[in-house]
Motif scaffolding. Sequence first.
Motif, PDB file in Angstrom:
ATOM      1  N   ILE A  25      12.330  -1.768   3.973  1.00 59.39           N
ATOM      2  CA  ILE A  25      10.947  -1.803   3.490  1.00 59.39           C
ATOM      3  C   ILE A  25      10.940  -2.140   2.005  1.00 59.39           C
ATOM      4  CG2 ILE A  25       8.897  -0.394   3.013  1.00 59.39           C
ATOM      5  CD1 ILE A  25       9.472   1.030   5.697  1.00 59.39           C
ATOM      6  N   GLN A  26      11.836  -1.523   1.225  1.00 61.22           N
ATOM      7  CA  GLN A  26      11.917  -1.835  -0.199  1.00 61.22           C
ATOM      8  C   GLN A  26      12.249  -3.313  -0.415  1.00 61.22           C
ATOM      9  OE1 GLN A  26      14.832   1.138  -1.517  1.00 61.22           O
ATOM     10  NE2 GLN A  26      13.237   2.007  -2.826  1.00 61.22           N
ATOM     11  N   LEU A  27      13.212  -3.844   0.327  1.00 66.36           N
ATOM     12  CA  LEU A  27      13.580  -5.253   0.191  1.00 66.36           C
ATOM     13  C   LEU A  27      12.428  -6.168   0.592  1.00 66.36           C
ATOM     14  CD1 LEU A  27      17.255  -5.274   1.495  1.00 66.36           C
ATOM     15  CD2 LEU A  27      16.471  -5.715  -0.836  1.00 66.36           C
ATOM     16  N   THR A  28      11.690  -5.787   1.627  1.00 63.65           N
ATOM     17  CA  THR A  28      10.552  -6.593   2.059  1.00 63.65           C
ATOM     18  C   THR A  28       9.503  -6.657   0.959  1.00 63.65           C
ATOM     19  OG1 THR A  28      10.942  -6.031   4.368  1.00 63.65           O
ATOM     20  CG2 THR A  28       8.758  -6.858   3.811  1.00 63.65           C
ATOM     21  N   PHE A  29       9.197  -5.512   0.330  1.00 64.82           N
ATOM     22  CA  PHE A  29       8.248  -5.504  -0.790  1.00 64.82           C
ATOM     23  C   PHE A  29       8.754  -6.389  -1.919  1.00 64.82           C
ATOM     24  CE2 PHE A  29       6.071  -1.102  -0.018  1.00 64.82           C
ATOM     25  CZ  PHE A  29       5.375  -1.663   1.030  1.00 64.82           C
ATOM     26  N   SER A  34       5.057 -12.113  -5.851  1.00 68.94           N
ATOM     27  CA  SER A  34       3.666 -12.020  -6.291  1.00 68.94           C
ATOM     28  C   SER A  34       2.686 -12.434  -5.197  1.00 68.94           C
ATOM     29  CB  SER A  34       3.461 -12.894  -7.521  1.00 68.94           C
ATOM     30  OG  SER A  34       3.752 -14.233  -7.213  1.00 68.94           O
ATOM     31  N   TYR A  35       3.177 -12.647  -3.997  1.00 64.38           N
ATOM     32  CA  TYR A  35       2.290 -13.036  -2.898  1.00 64.38           C
ATOM     33  C   TYR A  35       1.561 -11.817  -2.360  1.00 64.38           C
ATOM     34  CZ  TYR A  35       5.028 -17.310  -2.889  1.00 64.38           C
ATOM     35  OH  TYR A  35       5.646 -18.466  -3.251  1.00 64.38           O
ATOM     36  N   PRO A  36       0.270 -11.919  -2.145  1.00 66.55           N
ATOM     37  CA  PRO A  36      -0.428 -10.812  -1.488  1.00 66.55           C
ATOM     38  C   PRO A  36      -0.007 -10.776  -0.024  1.00 66.55           C
ATOM     39  CG  PRO A  36      -1.901 -12.670  -1.762  1.00 66.55           C
ATOM     40  CD  PRO A  36      -0.620 -13.042  -2.444  1.00 66.55           C
ATOM     41  N   PHE A  37       0.009  -9.614   0.564  1.00 61.60           N
ATOM     42  CA  PHE A  37       0.368  -9.529   1.977  1.00 61.60           C
ATOM     43  C   PHE A  37      -0.342  -8.353   2.618  1.00 61.60           C
ATOM     44  CE2 PHE A  37       3.365  -6.707  -0.024  1.00 61.60           C
ATOM     45  CZ  PHE A  37       3.458  -5.648   0.851  1.00 61.60           C
ATOM     46  N   ILE A  38      -0.418  -8.417   3.920  1.00 69.09           N
ATOM     47  CA  ILE A  38      -0.929  -7.312   4.721  1.00 69.09           C
ATOM     48  C   ILE A  38       0.128  -7.008   5.765  1.00 69.09           C
ATOM     49  CG2 ILE A  38      -2.694  -6.536   6.336  1.00 69.09           C
ATOM     50  CD1 ILE A  38      -4.649  -8.416   4.946  1.00 69.09           C
ATOM     51  N   ILE A  73      -0.514  -1.608   5.273  1.00 69.69           N
ATOM     52  CA  ILE A  73      -0.004  -1.752   3.914  1.00 69.69           C
ATOM     53  C   ILE A  73      -0.531  -3.067   3.351  1.00 69.69           C
ATOM     54  CG2 ILE A  73       2.059  -1.896   2.456  1.00 69.69           C
ATOM     55  CD1 ILE A  73       2.831  -0.719   5.771  1.00 69.69           C
ATOM     56  N   ILE A  74      -1.158  -3.002   2.174  1.00 72.79           N
ATOM     57  CA  ILE A  74      -1.696  -4.203   1.524  1.00 72.79           C
ATOM     58  C   ILE A  74      -1.047  -4.327   0.157  1.00 72.79           C
ATOM     59  CG2 ILE A  74      -3.769  -5.366   0.677  1.00 72.79           C
ATOM     60  CD1 ILE A  74      -5.348  -3.671   2.739  1.00 72.79           C
ATOM     61  N   GLY A  75      -0.467  -5.497  -0.127  1.00 74.79           N
ATOM     62  CA  GLY A  75       0.162  -5.758  -1.417  1.00 74.79           C
ATOM     63  C   GLY A  75      -0.740  -6.610  -2.288  1.00 74.79           C
ATOM     64  N   ALA A  76      -0.735  -6.326  -3.592  1.00 68.59           N
ATOM     65  CA  ALA A  76      -1.594  -7.044  -4.540  1.00 68.59           C
ATOM     66  C   ALA A  76      -0.866  -8.236  -5.147  1.00 68.59           C
ATOM     67  CB  ALA A  76      -2.039  -6.087  -5.642  1.00 68.59           C
ATOM     68  N   TYR A  77      -1.635  -9.107  -5.807  1.00 68.17           N
ATOM     69  CA  TYR A  77      -1.077 -10.280  -6.477  1.00 68.17           C
ATOM     70  C   TYR A  77      -0.113  -9.917  -7.595  1.00 68.17           C
ATOM     71  CZ  TYR A  77      -4.399 -13.563  -4.363  1.00 68.17           C
ATOM     72  OH  TYR A  77      -5.096 -14.342  -3.490  1.00 68.17           O
ATOM     73  N   ASP A  78      -0.371  -8.816  -8.267  1.00 68.42           N
ATOM     74  CA  ASP A  78       0.357  -8.505  -9.495  1.00 68.42           C
ATOM     75  C   ASP A  78       1.696  -7.813  -9.279  1.00 68.42           C
ATOM     76  OD1 ASP A  78      -0.409  -6.012  -8.668  1.00 68.42           O
ATOM     77  OD2 ASP A  78      -1.690  -5.599 -10.380  1.00 68.42           O
ATOM     78  N   GLU A  79       2.098  -7.576  -8.057  1.00 65.97           N
ATOM     79  CA  GLU A  79       3.338  -6.886  -7.699  1.00 65.97           C
ATOM     80  C   GLU A  79       3.362  -5.437  -8.169  1.00 65.97           C
ATOM     81  OE1 GLU A  79       7.107  -8.914  -8.350  1.00 65.97           O
ATOM     82  OE2 GLU A  79       5.969 -10.698  -8.875  1.00 65.97           O
ATOM     83  N   GLU A  80       2.279  -4.966  -8.722  1.00 68.34           N
ATOM     84  CA  GLU A  80       2.271  -3.611  -9.249  1.00 68.34           C
ATOM     85  C   GLU A  80       1.490  -2.637  -8.379  1.00 68.34           C
ATOM     86  OE1 GLU A  80       0.921  -3.735 -13.277  1.00 68.34           O
ATOM     87  OE2 GLU A  80       2.496  -5.117 -13.869  1.00 68.34           O
ATOM     88  N   GLY A  81       0.757  -3.141  -7.431  1.00 72.68           N
ATOM     89  CA  GLY A  81      -0.061  -2.242  -6.639  1.00 72.68           C
ATOM     90  C   GLY A  81       0.068  -2.486  -5.150  1.00 72.68           C
ATOM     91  N   TYR A  82       0.087  -1.404  -4.409  1.00 73.69           N
ATOM     92  CA  TYR A  82       0.091  -1.440  -2.953  1.00 73.69           C
ATOM     93  C   TYR A  82      -0.897  -0.394  -2.473  1.00 73.69           C
ATOM     94  CZ  TYR A  82       4.486  -3.866  -3.657  1.00 73.69           C
ATOM     95  OH  TYR A  82       5.444  -4.754  -4.058  1.00 73.69           O
ATOM     96  N   LEU A  83      -1.588  -0.707  -1.415  1.00 78.73           N
ATOM     97  CA  LEU A  83      -2.478   0.255  -0.785  1.00 78.73           C
ATOM     98  C   LEU A  83      -1.895   0.553   0.575  1.00 78.73           C
ATOM     99  CD1 LEU A  83      -5.158   1.826  -0.637  1.00 78.73           C
ATOM    100  CD2 LEU A  83      -6.199  -0.245   0.309  1.00 78.73           C
ATOM    101  N   ILE A  84      -1.660   1.827   0.862  1.00 83.17           N
ATOM    102  CA  ILE A  84      -1.106   2.234   2.144  1.00 83.17           C
ATOM    103  C   ILE A  84      -2.090   3.209   2.775  1.00 83.17           C
ATOM    104  CG2 ILE A  84       0.805   3.361   3.318  1.00 83.17           C
ATOM    105  CD1 ILE A  84       2.582   2.452   0.940  1.00 83.17           C
ATOM    106  N   VAL A  85      -2.548   2.868   3.979  1.00 81.70           N
ATOM    107  CA  VAL A  85      -3.551   3.670   4.675  1.00 81.70           C
ATOM    108  C   VAL A  85      -2.978   4.125   6.012  1.00 81.70           C
ATOM    109  CG1 VAL A  85      -5.857   3.693   5.670  1.00 81.70           C
ATOM    110  CG2 VAL A  85      -5.407   2.341   3.626  1.00 81.70           C
ATOM    111  N   GLU A  86      -2.993   5.429   6.234  1.00 79.11           N
ATOM    112  CA  GLU A  86      -2.554   5.972   7.521  1.00 79.11           C
ATOM    113  C   GLU A  86      -3.762   6.090   8.437  1.00 79.11           C
ATOM    114  OE1 GLU A  86       0.125   9.600   9.347  1.00 79.11           O
ATOM    115  OE2 GLU A  86      -0.559   9.714   7.272  1.00 79.11           O
TER     116      GLU A  86
END
Length: 88
Positions: A25-29, A34-38, A73-86
């Motif tokens: 998971i860490q490697l995937t992030f 800098s690409y956004p992902f879901i 899990i949603i990743g932001a453009y800036d590589e600094e933020g992730y939103l994780i929703v259970e």
Amino acid sequence: ITKVFYYKDIVFHILFKHLEMFECIQLTFKFTGSYPFIGFITKFSSDTERRMLSNSVSDEDIKSIINNISMIIIGAYDEEGYLIVEIK
């Protein structure tokens, strides 16, 4: 790290559960850069897995994958933020 399957014109990367899950998971992030992902965590049957790996998933497989999502899990453009929703 991931396997790939296609559904219509969408590319999905599958990260299968195994002992090195946290490191993967860490490697995937890290690789998303800098690409956004879901992403999402779900469960599926061995038949669905077989169809994923042979790129022959059906609409019913996709519905089952969606209905069993437990985390998004949603990743932001800036590589600094992730939103994780259970999802319960």
